[in-house]
Each structure stands twice: as C-alpha cells, then as structure tokens.
Motif scaffolding. Structure first.
Motif, PDB file in Angstrom:
ATOM      1  N   TRP A 170       0.188  21.617  11.146  1.00  0.00           N
ATOM      2  CA  TRP A 170      -0.680  21.748  12.453  1.00  0.00           C
ATOM      3  C   TRP A 170      -1.455  22.996  12.458  1.00  0.00           C
TER       4      TRP A 170
ATOM      5  N   ASP B  61      -4.062  23.555   9.941  1.00  0.00           N
ATOM      6  CA  ASP B  61      -5.314  22.738  10.390  1.00  0.00           C
ATOM      7  C   ASP B  61      -6.110  23.312  11.533  1.00  0.00           C
TER       8      ASP B  61
ATOM      9  N   ARG C 133     -11.286  23.278   5.655  1.00  0.00           N
ATOM     10  CA  ARG C 133     -10.114  22.696   5.917  1.00  0.00           C
ATOM     11  C   ARG C 133      -9.168  23.013   4.806  1.00  0.00           C
TER      12      ARG C 133
ATOM     13  N   LYS D  86      -5.041  18.031   4.640  1.00  0.00           N
ATOM     14  CA  LYS D  86      -5.649  16.739   5.279  1.00  0.00           C
ATOM     15  C   LYS D  86      -4.337  15.670   5.170  1.00  0.00           C
TER      16      LYS D  86
ATOM     17  N   SER E 146     -10.336  12.036   7.807  1.00  0.00           N
ATOM     18  CA  SER E 146     -10.415  13.305   7.120  1.00  0.00           C
ATOM     19  C   SER E 146     -11.370  14.169   7.953  1.00  0.00           C
TER      20      SER E 146
ATOM     21  N   ARG F 189      -9.379  16.489  13.258  1.00  0.00           N
ATOM     22  CA  ARG F 189      -8.371  17.284  13.048  1.00  0.00           C
ATOM     23  C   ARG F 189      -7.166  16.339  13.044  1.00  0.00           C
ATOM     24  N   VAL F 190      -6.047  17.317  12.330  1.00  0.00           N
ATOM     25  CA  VAL F 190      -4.885  16.489  12.290  1.00  0.00           C
ATOM     26  C   VAL F 190      -4.107  16.540  13.324  1.00  0.00           C
TER      27      VAL F 190
ATOM     28  N   CYS G 106       1.135  14.768  12.286  1.00  0.00           N
ATOM     29  CA  CYS G 106       1.763  15.726  11.633  1.00  0.00           C
ATOM     30  C   CYS G 106       3.580  15.273  11.705  1.00  0.00           C
TER      31      CYS G 106
END
Length: 234
Positions: free
Chosen positions: A146, A149, A158, A161, A167, A170-171, A176
């Motif tokens: 996280w 990212d 980035r 992913k 994609s 954001r993660v 996560c």
C-alpha cells in the motif's frame, strides 16, 4: 493531503495505517511468549543454541526490546488521540514505524528459517512462533505494498498493481490485506485463488519477487517441518 514522500493520503488512510501498526505491535508482543523457541532449537543431538551462545533467547529478547516497546506502546495511543482530535499525523512518523516493521520482518524471517530447519524439543513454542510470524508477515507486506502504491501519482509511475483489480485505481487497504493473506493461504492450500501482486516498474517487480520468494520459502520449510513432526509422532 499530499506528502511528496508519500503521495496523496487521507485521514481515513491514516486511521487504517495506524490500525496496521497497532496490530503489528500486538503481534510482536505476542511473539515474546514464544521467544524460548530458539532455546528449544537443537543444532544436533542434545546441543542447544543457548549452550553455544551462552544466552537465553527469551530473557535477552525482553531485556533488549522492552524499552523500545514501552516507547511504542506510549506512541500508538498518542497517535490515536491526534486522529480523534481530527488532526493529521506527519507522514515521517508512519515511515519510521514502517522501517521498524520491515526490520522485524527480515530479522524474524531469518529466525523462522533457522527454527524450521532445526530440531525442536518444544513443538508448541515452534508452532506459536510460526503462526505469529505468518500473521506479522501478512500485515507487514500489506502495508508495504500500500505504501509503495501511495507514491504513484499516475498510471505511468505505478510500481505494483493487483491482478484482477481495476489497475486505474489506487490499491485499497482491503485489497492489500486480502491479497497478502491469500498469498499465505496458498501455503496450506494450493488451489486457493484470488488476486495477486503484480510488479509494474522494475522496483515493483523486484518487490514482488522478494515477496514471492519469502512466501515460497515459508511454504517449503513449513511443509517439510510439518512432515517431520508427523513422522516423529508416529
């Protein structure tokens, strides 16, 4: 809120981040209960590690780390108070906590490898040490991915992913955590499915490679150790 070292974060992100470090701290404290696993590890026959190093691992761990954990236990509640007052926490504080988490992740990875490759006169301590480390492993890597990212200001920058996840976004925290725990489930169940971390940049691919290596290493030695314990019990 934009931090040039962390990218765009919100107060909600800080709540999740603080929860993560509170959990990591609780797991590390729980590890103290199983610190004697090293003393119970035998190098060969009846020779114990502490007979060679002349040190008791449990006592040494408490003496060396207790002051740091006292500070940690005071810091976490203080940070919760800051967020409850609707203020924001400087990003570098979380990064220092993250540095502490990563150092512990690496050091205990080495320790777990040692414990799983040697005989143990106390399987209960060994199992406790392994279980707590696996939990620590999942939460620590969830934060790492996280955090990486967060630095992405756009698709071109980035680093990682999630496969099967949009994609362009954001993660998220849940993604996560879910992906990190699913990686561990694959250790015990080869058919476990779910999203996986995918490296986009060179740094991201290197990070995913390290994560994959650690997962496969833990899977291999854990299965071998489990087989050994079953054989000894027959």
């Amino acid at each position: 809120m934009i931090d040039w070292l962390r990218g765009r974060t919100t107060q909600r992100d800080q709540w999740y981040e603080l929860h993560t470090f509170a959990i990591l701290g609780a797991i590390r404290i729980a590890m103290f209960h199983f610190a004697g696993a090293i003393d119970a590890a035998k190098i060969n026959q009846n020779i114990k590690l502490n007979e060679i190093l002349h040190v008791n691992a449990a006592e040494f761990a408490m003496a060396a780390r207790s002051p740091a954990f006292i500070v940690y236990m005071l810091l976490i509640p203080s940070l919760y108070i800051v967020l409850l007052r609707r203020s924001t926490i400087p990003g570098f504080i979380f990064d220092w906590l993250g540095f502490w988490a990563v150092v512990n992740l690496v050091l205990h990875f080495v320790k777990i490898n040692y414990l799983l490759l040697t005989d143990s006169s106390n399987p209960r301590l060994l199992i406790g040490q392994v279980v707590t480390y696996l939990l620590y492993f999942a939460f620590a890597w969830a934060w790492i991915f996280w955090r990486v990212d967060c630095l992405a200001n756009g698709q071109s920058s980035r680093a990682v992913k999630l496969e099967g996840i949009d994609s362009s976004a954001r993660v998220g925290w849940f993604d996560c955590y879910h992906t990190s725990f699913m990686a561990l489930l694959k250790i015990v169940h080869s058919s476990a499915n779910g999203s996986t971390f995918v490296g986009v940049s060179k740094f991201g691919r290197s990070l995913v490679t390290i994560h994959s290596f650690m997962v496969f290493d833990l899977a291999g030695i854990a299965l071998a150790r489990f087989y050994q314990l079953v054989q000894n019990s027959i």
